[in-house]
Every structure is written in C-alpha cells, then in structure tokens.
Design an enzyme around this catalytic site. Structure first.
Site, mmCIF file in Angstrom:
data_model
loop_
_atom_site.group_PDB
_atom_site.id
_atom_site.type_symbol
_atom_site.label_atom_id
_atom_site.label_comp_id
_atom_site.label_asym_id
_atom_site.label_seq_id
_atom_site.Cartn_x
_atom_site.Cartn_y
_atom_site.Cartn_z
ATOM 1 N N ASP A 162 -6.376 -7.384 13.752
ATOM 2 C CA ASP A 162 -7.482 -6.998 12.870
ATOM 3 C C ASP A 162 -7.702 -8.001 11.728
ATOM 4 O O ASP A 162 -8.638 -7.864 10.936
ATOM 5 C CB ASP A 162 -7.252 -5.586 12.296
ATOM 6 C CG ASP A 162 -5.979 -5.489 11.454
ATOM 7 O OD1 ASP A 162 -5.156 -6.426 11.501
ATOM 8 O OD2 ASP A 162 -5.806 -4.472 10.753
ATOM 9 N N LYS A 206 -0.911 6.864 19.026
ATOM 10 C CA LYS A 206 -0.777 5.701 18.151
ATOM 11 C C LYS A 206 0.678 5.278 18.004
ATOM 12 O O LYS A 206 1.544 6.097 17.736
ATOM 13 C CB LYS A 206 -1.388 6.024 16.787
ATOM 14 C CG LYS A 206 -1.664 4.786 15.961
ATOM 15 C CD LYS A 206 -2.441 5.128 14.701
ATOM 16 C CE LYS A 206 -2.690 3.855 13.895
ATOM 17 N NZ LYS A 206 -3.348 4.132 12.625
ATOM 18 N N THR A 214 0.832 -1.210 0.000
ATOM 19 C CA THR A 214 0.000 0.000 0.000
ATOM 20 C C THR A 214 0.868 1.263 0.000
ATOM 21 O O THR A 214 0.364 2.374 0.025
ATOM 22 C CB THR A 214 -0.940 0.020 1.227
ATOM 23 O OG1 THR A 214 -0.154 -0.179 2.406
ATOM 24 C CG2 THR A 214 -1.986 -1.082 1.142
ATOM 25 N N GLN A 237 -8.336 -13.098 0.253
ATOM 26 C CA GLN A 237 -7.334 -13.508 1.247
ATOM 27 C C GLN A 237 -7.542 -14.968 1.650
ATOM 28 O O GLN A 237 -6.592 -15.704 1.870
ATOM 29 C CB GLN A 237 -7.369 -12.603 2.492
ATOM 30 C CG GLN A 237 -6.179 -12.911 3.416
ATOM 31 C CD GLN A 237 -6.025 -11.929 4.551
ATOM 32 O OE1 GLN A 237 -6.144 -10.737 4.368
ATOM 33 N NE2 GLN A 237 -5.757 -12.444 5.733
ATOM 34 N N HIS A 263 6.412 -0.255 7.143
ATOM 35 C CA HIS A 263 6.700 0.624 8.284
ATOM 36 C C HIS A 263 6.757 -0.208 9.559
ATOM 37 O O HIS A 263 6.575 -1.438 9.510
ATOM 38 C CB HIS A 263 5.655 1.747 8.384
ATOM 39 C CG HIS A 263 4.226 1.256 8.384
ATOM 40 N ND1 HIS A 263 3.658 0.616 9.471
ATOM 41 C CD2 HIS A 263 3.275 1.300 7.426
ATOM 42 C CE1 HIS A 263 2.417 0.293 9.194
ATOM 43 N NE2 HIS A 263 2.148 0.688 7.953
ATOM 44 N N ARG A 302 -10.111 2.698 0.759
ATOM 45 C CA ARG A 302 -8.747 3.083 0.377
ATOM 46 C C ARG A 302 -8.770 3.650 -1.041
ATOM 47 O O ARG A 302 -9.625 3.285 -1.839
ATOM 48 C CB ARG A 302 -7.828 1.854 0.376
ATOM 49 C CG ARG A 302 -7.552 1.279 1.749
ATOM 50 C CD ARG A 302 -6.731 0.018 1.600
ATOM 51 N NE ARG A 302 -6.546 -0.666 2.870
ATOM 52 C CZ ARG A 302 -5.506 -0.487 3.667
ATOM 53 N NH1 ARG A 302 -4.570 0.370 3.334
ATOM 54 N NH2 ARG A 302 -5.387 -1.161 4.799
ATOM 55 N N HIS A 358 4.554 -3.100 10.566
ATOM 56 C CA HIS A 358 4.728 -4.431 9.970
ATOM 57 C C HIS A 358 5.784 -5.255 10.712
ATOM 58 O O HIS A 358 5.926 -6.447 10.442
ATOM 59 C CB HIS A 358 5.179 -4.302 8.506
ATOM 60 C CG HIS A 358 4.164 -3.668 7.615
ATOM 61 N ND1 HIS A 358 4.296 -2.387 7.111
ATOM 62 C CD2 HIS A 358 2.985 -4.129 7.128
ATOM 63 C CE1 HIS A 358 3.258 -2.100 6.350
ATOM 64 N NE2 HIS A 358 2.448 -3.124 6.349
ATOM 65 N N LYS A 414 3.693 6.337 15.020
ATOM 66 C CA LYS A 414 3.468 7.650 14.410
ATOM 67 C C LYS A 414 4.234 8.707 15.205
ATOM 68 O O LYS A 414 4.285 8.663 16.429
ATOM 69 C CB LYS A 414 1.977 8.024 14.437
ATOM 70 C CG LYS A 414 1.093 7.095 13.622
ATOM 71 C CD LYS A 414 1.155 7.431 12.155
ATOM 72 C CE LYS A 414 0.175 6.574 11.373
ATOM 73 N NZ LYS A 414 0.365 6.620 9.958
ATOM 74 N N THR A 415 4.820 9.676 14.480
ATOM 75 C CA THR A 415 5.459 10.811 15.138
ATOM 76 C C THR A 415 4.931 12.062 14.454
ATOM 77 O O THR A 415 4.122 11.980 13.526
ATOM 78 C CB THR A 415 6.998 10.762 14.955
ATOM 79 O OG1 THR A 415 7.282 10.905 13.555
ATOM 80 C CG2 THR A 415 7.590 9.465 15.471
ATOM 81 N N LYS A 447 -9.996 0.050 8.763
ATOM 82 C CA LYS A 447 -10.163 1.310 8.028
ATOM 83 C C LYS A 447 -11.598 1.811 8.147
ATOM 84 O O LYS A 447 -12.541 1.038 8.030
ATOM 85 C CB LYS A 447 -9.822 1.116 6.536
ATOM 86 C CG LYS A 447 -8.366 0.771 6.297
ATOM 87 C CD LYS A 447 -7.474 1.973 6.511
ATOM 88 C CE LYS A 447 -6.012 1.603 6.492
ATOM 89 N NZ LYS A 447 -5.144 2.670 6.933
#
Length: 420
Positions: A195, A231, A41, A174, A46, A87, A49, A234-235, A83
């Site tokens: 999820d 979260k 995606t 999937q 990141h 997307r 994962h 995330k920064t 989500k």
C-alpha cells in the site's frame, strides 16, 4: 541475479520494484543504505509490521545498512494508505512515548552495533518538526502537482468518502523523508508494504527533481493474506502485538501453531530465516504427513524465538504441552497467567473453601445440586486432577504459588481461580 534479490524472490516477498535491473546491479556492486518507516499509531508494533522489519534484517545480514525510521512527525498526521476514513489524531506527548517504545522494539531485530554495517535509527520529527509552513510550501510543496497527487491510489480511494488536507499532505511528508535520508545518509532504497507504492514513487520523484543525477529505488512487499479469506494478524481477541504485555509469548506461539496447512509454507518463507532446503523438506511433510504439523511447529518456534527470545519460546512450548497433557501442576503462577489469560476467572480471599461452594460462587456450576452432580460424575478437575469427593476442601495444597487454581469442568471448560 544478486543472491539477496534471488532469495527475496524465492520467498515471494517482492510485490513491485521501480527498476529491478538497476537495483540488482547496485546491490551487487556496493553496500546499500535502505530504509523503512514505522509510524507510532499505537504503543506497540504488531505482526503486520514483521514483514518489513524482517526484510530490513535480511538486507543487513546480506551486508547492507538498514535505516529504521520512526515516524515521530508523520505519526501526528496519519497515513491515508489502506484506510477508508480519517485516523484519529493523537496527542504530541502520546506519539512521543509511542515512538520510544517502537525504537526499543526495532532494536530486537536490527543490530545497531554490527561491525561494518550497523543499523541506523532515525526519527523524522528531527527534520519535519522544525519546518516552518513557508519553507514547507515553497521548497517542498512546489515539487508536487495536484493532478499527480490525485492520481495516486491512496488518494483516489478516499476521494468519495473524503480526505482532509492533513492526510492529503502525508505523501509530501513521506517523500521529504526519503529526500532527507538520501541527502544525509546517501540512502538509495525505500521498502514498504504494497500500500506504500504511491508514497515511495512520490519520494523518488522528489529526489529526481531536487538532486542532480540522483538514482534511488523503491521496493514493495507482498500483502500477507490468509487462505480462508480472513485478515492476517487478527484474532477474536484483536491484533497480535509484538509487545509481550499485550500479546503473551504463549498466545503469540499459539497464533502461529494454528496456521492453516494452505498458508504455512508461505509464512515459513516470509517470516523465518530457514533455508530453501529446510522449507522444501517441511513442504514435503505437509504433503505426506500433515497430521504431524511439523511445519506449523517450526514456524511457531522460529517466529516466537525471533520476537521474544529463546526463554520465552521454551515457556510457550511448556505451557502448550502442559495444557495438552492436562498436567497443570507443572506450570508456574506466571505461566498459568499466560496460558489462562482468556478463560473466565474468579477472585476469592478464602484460602480454604468447600469445592461445592466454590463451584457455585465462581459460576462454574449453576447450583449446589448441579455442583454435586458434576463432582459425582467425575466432570471436575483441579489443576488437571479429577476430584470426586463431595466434601472436598480446596486449600493451600491446591493453590499454585499461593495464587492460582485451575478448575476444569468437562472436557474443555476452564476456569481460573485467583486467591488473593
């Protein structure tokens, strides 16, 4: 209990398992093939994962055979899991390029040459791409009841805001992945984030309906959370990527070293291969000498080394120490680029320039009067060294590798001057 499952439990990694007793027996008796899917995606994975990737690595180190599945086809569809809205669909060529990048990143963690249990790399475009719509609807779609699909949390959570048929069908694709990997490689286990439970159990259901006497398993991992409620991963600058061009090794190292005391032991269990004894020792240090931040240092070192290698770790530590001590001259131009990526910068073609003029041009000081005052007060540093001469000329001696000078105003305001 199987030693691997016991270790996963100690680390708090397991969220749900479809049949723990059966999986325990299977892992104890034979080499198991397992898989986890990674949809392209973006052009990089990141740190969200990292947990499933490192879990695949734990299975491989325990003698099992991991399959890293790149979602060349599912990446074109979009997973509704987690989500709130649809997307954006990406172009076929873009997803193909991203798939290649992700393959390369996965090979940093999994050993595709390992004797006895080499990791396997697969791409679901190989079997979903050639599927025609009639085959898809008759042979696969027939196994899925609408009520069964609607009951899944990933779909339920989107009913009110809306879900397209495209994303609604993701679960079927999937599930088909799991069936194909079961048929092709005798893959018996799928792992994924918390999820993914609905998608994983749907795959197990498809295998049960399609294959006689089949026995396969699903395992989900804990959601990584932060004690302060923000979260994970995330920064202010956005996501923490595994690609060093998107998140430099120094920024990556800094992310981990700034971990909250309340989270650090949990993250050591999740993201490192340190032993139980080593982790317990660090937990004691957090309790008795938190100011030393030994656990944070161990976490930052271990994860940076895992993701970027020993040399990049050394560089990240060197930059951190130079910035802490103010010894900027110890850094190379490349290290300065990493360490000062997010500070205000100014480009100039002048290799000799009066400091007062430079301070005004680079908007470090608002006026010449203020610039003189800042210099006179000892508030200006070039490459970590204080300069108090009002007529000081910034020249080649101040320019590191002919490219950069770092000016500091006061205690913490850094500016990067780039000489062209």
């Amino acid at each position: 209990m199987n030693a691997l499952l016991e270790d996963l439990k100690y680390r708090g990694l397991i969220n749900q398992v479809t049949d723990e007793e059966g999986l325990d027996k299977l892992l104890s008796e034979e080499q198991v093939k397992l898989y986890c899917g990674f949809d392209p995606t973006a052009d990089s994975l990141h740190i969200g994962h990292l947990l499933p990737i490192l879990t695949l690595k734990r299975f491989q180190e325990a003698g099992h055979q991991p399959i890293a599945l790149v979602g060349g086809a599912t990446g074109l569809i979009g997973d509704p899991s987690g989500k709130k809205q649809e997307r954006t669909l990406n172009e076929k060529e873009t997803v193909k390029q991203w798939s290649e990048r992700i393959k390369e990143q996965l090979s940093r963690f999994l050993d595709f040459e390992k004797e006895g249990n080499p990791a396997i790399l697969a791409n679901n475009y190989d079997w979903i791409g050639p599927l025609d719509v009639i085959t898809f609807l008759r042979d696969i779609g027939k196994s899925f009841g609408i009520n069964y699909m609607l009951a899944k949390e990933t779909v339920q959570s989107r009913i009110e805001t809306g879900i397209s048929f495209t994303e609604f069908s993701y679960m079927i694709l999937q599930s088909y992945d799991f069936l194909k990997l079961y048929q092709t490689y005798d893959c018996r286990l799928q792992i994924g984030g918390s999820d993914q439970w609905g998608n994983i159990t749907s795959g197990l259901e498809l295998i049960r309906k399609t294959e006689e006497n089949a026995k396969a398993y699903g395992l989900t991992l804990q959601l990584v959370t932060k004690a302060d409620g923000t979260k994970f991963g995330k920064t202010e600058g956005g996501a923490i990527w595994l690609d060093k061009e998107k998140t430099s090794p120094y920024e990556f190292y800094q992310f981990w070293i700034n971990t909250d005391d309340r989270d650090v032991i949990k993250y050591l269990k999740y993201f490192t291969f340190l032993s139980k004894e080593e982790i317990e020792q660090l937990a004691e240090e957090v309790k008795n000498a938190p100011e030393k931040r030994s656990a944070q240092k161990a976490l930052a070192e271990e994860v940076t080394k895992l993701v970027h290698g020993e040399e990049a770790l050394k560089q990240a530590v060197k930059i951190s120490e130079a910035l802490f001590s103010g010894n900027i001259k110890a850094l190379t131009a490349e290290e300065i680029k990493q360490g000062f990526k997010d500070v205000p910068s100014y480009e100039t073609t002048e290799n000799e320039i009066g400091l007062v003029d430079l301070l005004v041009q680079a908007k470090i000081s608002p006026s010449k009067r203020q610039a003189r005052e800042d210099i006179g007060n000892g508030a200006i540093y070039i490459n970590g060294e204080r300069v108090q001469e009002l007529d000081y000329i910034v020249s080649e001696k101040d320019i590191i590798e002919g490219q950069f000078a770092v000016i500091r105003r006061g205690k913490k305001k850094y500016f990067l001057i780039h000489f062209k």
